[in-house]
Design an enzyme around this catalytic site. Structure first.
Site, PDB file in Angstrom:
ATOM      1  N   GLY A 184      39.100  36.951  45.381  1.00 58.70           N
ATOM      2  CA  GLY A 184      38.813  37.214  43.978  1.00 58.70           C
ATOM      3  C   GLY A 184      40.027  37.125  43.077  1.00 58.70           C
ATOM      4  O   GLY A 184      41.082  37.640  43.413  1.00 58.70           O
ATOM      5  N   SER A 185      39.894  36.490  41.918  1.00 58.95           N
ATOM      6  CA  SER A 185      41.049  36.258  41.065  1.00 58.95           C
ATOM      7  C   SER A 185      40.615  35.733  39.705  1.00 58.95           C
ATOM      8  O   SER A 185      39.423  35.684  39.397  1.00 58.95           O
ATOM      9  CB  SER A 185      41.998  35.281  41.751  1.00 58.95           C
ATOM     10  OG  SER A 185      41.270  34.232  42.351  1.00 58.95           O
ATOM     11  N   ARG A 186      41.605  35.287  38.887  1.00 55.71           N
ATOM     12  CA  ARG A 186      41.302  34.876  37.521  1.00 55.71           C
ATOM     13  C   ARG A 186      42.302  33.825  37.052  1.00 55.71           C
ATOM     14  O   ARG A 186      43.437  33.787  37.527  1.00 55.71           O
ATOM     15  CB  ARG A 186      41.378  36.106  36.612  1.00 55.71           C
ATOM     16  CG  ARG A 186      40.946  35.874  35.185  1.00 55.71           C
ATOM     17  CD  ARG A 186      40.940  37.200  34.460  1.00 55.71           C
ATOM     18  NE  ARG A 186      41.894  37.228  33.365  1.00 55.71           N
ATOM     19  CZ  ARG A 186      42.189  38.315  32.670  1.00 55.71           C
ATOM     20  NH1 ARG A 186      41.634  39.469  32.980  1.00 55.71           N
ATOM     21  NH2 ARG A 186      43.042  38.265  31.679  1.00 55.71           N
TER      22      ARG A 186
END
Length: 217
Positions: A184-186
């Site tokens: 999970g990341s952005r």
């Protein structure tokens, strides 16, 4: 299914863990071992799914800003970018869940003029402060339209490893890979204030394909 080169270490660890836990489950639980083995195999399959490399036809772009990752647009706002631009910009943030493809792509074509890695915290990736406090990288490109565009890989609560392959002086091609974030990341993209934003909050993006903005020449 083609797997990303960053998958090697993770898949090796996952394979060993599944084999050991599966053996112990069969040895101690016998027929009831399926209660453990089935969830393990599902998780093992998700690891392969996470590192998949989809086939995508990438075309050349000049004014278009391309979605750098697969995910969901969670923020579009005017901010002050204080690391490189030192001025106000439009920030477009795209959140990636663990089920998304996590290849990171150049949003614009041009020349890489800045790169830097920042160690940091591991706030959840959709947290607004994650852009300035989490482990992250910052890359700036001088676009073909003579604009400076900054984009940032941000580690999330789960993601603990960011890689980026670009160097200052490299040619960037919109839609082509420059890095990878595990789990999970952005991604944040900082654009000139007069940029025409063509996406909206809640949109699902396909990295390398979807146009999220257009810059004036």
């Amino acid at each position: 299914m083609k797997l990303h080169k960053e998958s090697k270490g993770t898949i090796l660890v996952a394979t060993i863990a599944v084999a050991v836990l599966g053996f112990l489950a069969v040895y101690f639980l016998e027929i009831w071992s399926l209660i453990i083995i089935i969830p393990l195999l599902i998780l093992y399959g998700l690891v392969f799914w996470f590192f998949r490399v989809p086939n995508r036809d990438i075309v050349d772009h000049k004014e278009n800003v391309i979605a750098p990752v697969d995910g969901k647009v969670v923020m579009i706002k005017e901010v002050f970018e204080d690391e490189f631009l030192k001025e106000k910009a439009i920030q477009v943030s795209i959140f990636m869940s663990p089920l998304n493809v996590h290849i990171c792509r150049y949003p614009v074509s041009g020349k890489v003029i800045y790169k830097k890695y920042h160690p940091g915290k591991y706030l959840v990736a959709w947290h607004e402060k994650s852009s300035t406090e989490n482990e992250r990288t910052t890359v700036a490109v001088e676009s073909l339209t003579n604009h400076k565009v900054v984009f940032r890989q941000i580690a999330g609560y789960v993601a603990r490893r960011i890689v980026f392959y670009c160097n200052e002086g490299d040619t960037s091609k919109a839609g082509h890979e420059f890095g990878f974030i595990k789990f999970g990341s952005r991604m944040d993209v900082f654009l000139p204030l007069d940029t025409e934003i063509t996406c909206k909050i809640g949109d699902k993006t396909k990295g390398g394909i979807d146009v999220i903005a257009k810059m004036k020449e």
